[in-house]
Design an enzyme around this catalytic site. Sequence first.
Site, PDB file in Angstrom:
ATOM      1  N   ASN A 157       4.661   5.981  -2.393  1.00  0.00           N
ATOM      2  CA  ASN A 157       4.543   7.089  -2.557  1.00  0.00           C
ATOM      3  C   ASN A 157       5.218   7.950  -1.643  1.00  0.00           C
ATOM      4  O   ASN A 157       6.338   8.781  -2.739  1.00  0.00           O
ATOM      5  CB  ASN A 157       3.634   7.487  -3.334  1.00  0.00           C
ATOM      6  N   THR A 183       5.685  -2.013   1.741  1.00  0.00           N
ATOM      7  CA  THR A 183       7.160  -3.293   1.324  1.00  0.00           C
ATOM      8  C   THR A 183       8.201  -1.943   0.609  1.00  0.00           C
ATOM      9  O   THR A 183       9.371  -2.358   0.482  1.00  0.00           O
ATOM     10  CB  THR A 183       6.383  -4.573   0.074  1.00  0.00           C
ATOM     11  N   GLU A 253      -7.064   7.272   4.024  1.00  0.00           N
ATOM     12  CA  GLU A 253      -7.144   8.289   3.321  1.00  0.00           C
ATOM     13  C   GLU A 253      -7.140   6.995   1.987  1.00  0.00           C
ATOM     14  O   GLU A 253      -5.689   6.585   1.967  1.00  0.00           O
ATOM     15  CB  GLU A 253      -6.530   9.023   3.436  1.00  0.00           C
ATOM     16  N   ARG A 286       0.765  10.208  -7.393  1.00  0.00           N
ATOM     17  CA  ARG A 286       0.435  11.138  -5.886  1.00  0.00           C
ATOM     18  C   ARG A 286      -1.577  10.747  -5.649  1.00  0.00           C
ATOM     19  O   ARG A 286      -1.694  11.436  -7.371  1.00  0.00           O
ATOM     20  CB  ARG A 286       1.036  12.142  -6.343  1.00  0.00           C
ATOM     21  N   CYS A 287      -1.182  10.526  -4.722  1.00  0.00           N
ATOM     22  CA  CYS A 287      -3.074  10.853  -5.391  1.00  0.00           C
ATOM     23  C   CYS A 287      -3.890  11.739  -5.200  1.00  0.00           C
ATOM     24  O   CYS A 287      -5.124  11.716  -5.859  1.00  0.00           O
ATOM     25  CB  CYS A 287      -3.693  10.638  -3.282  1.00  0.00           C
TER      26      CYS A 287
HETATM   27  N1  LIG Z   1      -5.400  10.113   0.298  1.00  0.00           N
HETATM   28  C1  LIG Z   1      -4.692  10.039   0.322  1.00  0.00           C
HETATM   29  O1  LIG Z   1      -3.770  10.822   0.908  1.00  0.00           O
HETATM   30  C2  LIG Z   1      -2.864   8.751  -0.604  1.00  0.00           C
HETATM   31  C3  LIG Z   1      -1.993   9.515  -0.057  1.00  0.00           C
HETATM   32  C4  LIG Z   1      -0.848   8.754  -1.182  1.00  0.00           C
HETATM   33  C5  LIG Z   1      -1.331   7.768  -1.674  1.00  0.00           C
HETATM   34  N2  LIG Z   1      -2.977   6.847  -2.166  1.00  0.00           N
HETATM   35  C6  LIG Z   1      -2.931   6.165  -2.575  1.00  0.00           C
HETATM   36  O2  LIG Z   1      -2.812   5.236  -2.251  1.00  0.00           O
HETATM   37  C7  LIG Z   1      -2.146   4.219  -2.958  1.00  0.00           C
HETATM   38  C8  LIG Z   1      -1.241   3.894  -3.836  1.00  0.00           C
HETATM   39  O3  LIG Z   1       0.036   3.447  -2.909  1.00  0.00           O
HETATM   40  P1  LIG Z   1      -0.085   1.597  -2.233  1.00  0.00           P
HETATM   41  O4  LIG Z   1       0.067   1.249  -3.637  1.00  0.00           O
HETATM   42  O5  LIG Z   1       1.121   1.658  -1.533  1.00  0.00           O
HETATM   43  O6  LIG Z   1      -1.320   1.623  -1.478  1.00  0.00           O
HETATM   44  P2  LIG Z   1      -1.137  -0.180  -1.504  1.00  0.00           P
HETATM   45  O7  LIG Z   1      -3.130  -0.310  -0.697  1.00  0.00           O
HETATM   46  O8  LIG Z   1      -1.147  -0.972  -2.529  1.00  0.00           O
HETATM   47  O9  LIG Z   1      -0.796  -0.748   0.204  1.00  0.00           O
HETATM   48  C9  LIG Z   1      -1.268   0.611   0.661  1.00  0.00           C
HETATM   49  C10 LIG Z   1      -0.383   0.250   2.088  1.00  0.00           C
HETATM   50  O10 LIG Z   1      -1.192  -1.062   2.561  1.00  0.00           O
HETATM   51  C11 LIG Z   1      -0.730  -2.179   3.256  1.00  0.00           C
HETATM   52  N3  LIG Z   1      -1.836  -3.713   2.713  1.00  0.00           N
HETATM   53  C12 LIG Z   1      -1.621  -4.383   1.892  1.00  0.00           C
HETATM   54  N4  LIG Z   1      -2.194  -4.986   2.236  1.00  0.00           N
HETATM   55  C13 LIG Z   1      -2.918  -5.009   3.130  1.00  0.00           C
HETATM   56  C14 LIG Z   1      -3.652  -5.191   4.228  1.00  0.00           C
HETATM   57  N5  LIG Z   1      -4.419  -7.033   3.604  1.00  0.00           N
HETATM   58  N6  LIG Z   1      -3.348  -5.403   5.142  1.00  0.00           N
HETATM   59  C15 LIG Z   1      -3.879  -4.206   6.405  1.00  0.00           C
HETATM   60  N7  LIG Z   1      -2.178  -3.497   5.283  1.00  0.00           N
HETATM   61  C16 LIG Z   1      -2.092  -3.839   3.766  1.00  0.00           C
HETATM   62  C17 LIG Z   1       0.894  -2.266   1.860  1.00  0.00           C
HETATM   63  O11 LIG Z   1       1.754  -2.668   2.509  1.00  0.00           O
HETATM   64  C18 LIG Z   1       0.727  -0.501   2.104  1.00  0.00           C
HETATM   65  O12 LIG Z   1       1.705   0.160   3.169  1.00  0.00           O
HETATM   66  C19 LIG Z   1      -3.080   4.390  -4.735  1.00  0.00           C
HETATM   67  O13 LIG Z   1      -4.386   3.908  -4.907  1.00  0.00           O
HETATM   68  C20 LIG Z   1      -2.869   6.656  -4.387  1.00  0.00           C
HETATM   69  O14 LIG Z   1      -4.491   6.949  -4.474  1.00  0.00           O
HETATM   70  C21 LIG Z   1      -3.694   7.808  -1.041  1.00  0.00           C
END
Ligand SMILES: NC(=O)c1ccc[n+]([C@@H]2O[C@H](COP(=O)([O-])OP(=O)(O)OC[C@H]3O[C@@H](n4cnc5c(N)ncnc54)[C@H](O)[C@@H]3O)[C@@H](O)[C@H]2O)c1
Length: 479
Positions: A157, A183, A253, A286-287
């Site tokens: 995001n 990705t 996070e 947004r988180c």
């Molecule tokens: N707290 C924060 O600071 C914050 C900020 C932004 C987004 N978020 C959270 O992120 C989520 C949305 O983002 P998303 O859909 O990209 O999340 P996601 O968990 O699907 O992916 C996050 C990252 O992890 C990678 N990933 C996926 N599988 C993995 C594995 N097995 N090992 C290591 N890496 C792996 C993805 O390619 C990506 O780069 C929401 O839950 C949101 O709340 C949190």
Amino acid sequence: MNVTTYKFYMNGEWKESSSQQAIEIYSPYSLDLIGRVQAITREEIDEAISFAQEAQKNWKEVSLQDRAQYLYKWANELMGMQDEIAEIVMKEVGKSLKDAKSEVARTADLIRYTVEEALHMHGESMKGDSFPGGSKSKVAMIERVPLGVVLAIPPFNYPVNLAAAKLAPALISGNAVIFKPATQGAISGIKMIEALHKAGLPKGLVNIVTGRGAVIGDYLVEHKGINMISFTGGTNTGTQLAKKAAMIPLVLELGGKDPGIVCEDADLQEAAKQIISGAFSYSGQRCTAIKRVLVHESVANKLLKILKEEVEKLSVGSPEEGNTVVPLIDTGSADFVQGLIGDALEKGATLVTGNKREDNLIHPTLLDHVTIDMRVAWEEPFGPVLPIIRVSSDEEAIRIANESEFGLQASIFTKDINRAFAIANQIEAGSVQINGRTERGPDHFPFIGVKGSGMGAQGVRKGLESMTREKVTVLNLTK
Ligand SMILES: NC(=O)c1ccc[n+]([C@@H]2O[C@H](COP(=O)([O-])OP(=O)(O)OC[C@H]3O[C@@H](n4cnc5c(N)ncnc54)[C@H](O)[C@@H]3O)[C@@H](O)[C@H]2O)c1
């Protein structure tokens, strides 16, 4: 249309993967193929990590002032590429051009601030005689040293800002980085690294590894060459990662379900304004979006009326036209949000407005009379749906707020500062906003998730601390 296949970046060079395979990236709103990124192999990951380890040995010896100059150049190069990067961010993650441009500018500011903070961080010294039996002739010097190779995994995001929030503190404090972008967000990440390449960063220090998280993620996380992981993403992914990582420092996070608590004495107009921008900007992806409203029943109707008016004013459609509510990142996400709405309506919630869908675009949806047996009361939609839960007391609001598996932020709206503190003190979350929307910035504030929302802290100084450790050298004087 000519579609670029982007290379990955290793040891200062742009390369094609020996896998001969690429991952196709589609725009979430036009659904066009916008580019391809390399699906790199495990051998290439091993190589990238060895280059990082080698480069870090020299980098940690480079003076802080010299490291700072590279990062300042990076910030300048990013601003020089602001329009180009923003265009990619818009196409790749469906964020309006205005927001994408401000993400790039905010990133350049964050890099500069991180450098300045690092330049002004100093160690400490201690004398032995303050402990019983100790002696003045023992002097401890405590300094911060880098950890080695940091694995940076940001979410889709904020593909530029949340990546730089990991890269900048890692680099300025003498680490090398393996950067695995999301990705959907990988092209934006590659562009950001192009700026770093232009800044002349010594080769090997940052290597970008592209591939599906689910395919290369575990290999990276379990790799013995990684000394620290800074991860931002979903709670499920983060929890799995924490179980797999070896005994190394982790900063996680994760997701949130931030409540907006509205007391009966709140300025309802202002609260509604904050709630709407908190909940619906960038379609709630947004988180720290406000993901549920806990409103005192005596003012619920009044608040609902204003919220409905405000939601219906939101612009909806393509990010290319600068809309606030835009198509979600992919069809799976839109289906998930649709499922949460459907479940709530089936269980008796009232639809105030919304619940319309065109492909990945879900119109902003307001649900009233949401109860705690509905999924939308607890699950993170990451989409434009806001559940309203009516409560009869502050205690009930606090209880429902805290029953969540998440604990990122919370907002409290009231004119009574004592009441605000009384509620805030009992909320289990990293941060509580009084009379404002939940949000990450300003970026130098500590940013913390508790419970399922994470572990460790970000925010400029916290980021620097998390990517270094303390090292103690003790001087034993003879006199
Ligand atoms: N707290 C924060 O600071 C914050 C900020 C932004 C987004 N978020 C959270 O992120 C989520 C949305 O983002 P998303 O859909 O990209 O999340 P996601 O968990 O699907 O992916 C996050 C990252 O992890 C990678 N990933 C996926 N599988 C993995 C594995 N097995 N090992 C290591 N890496 C792996 C993805 O390619 C990506 O780069 C929401 O839950 C949101 O709340 C949190």
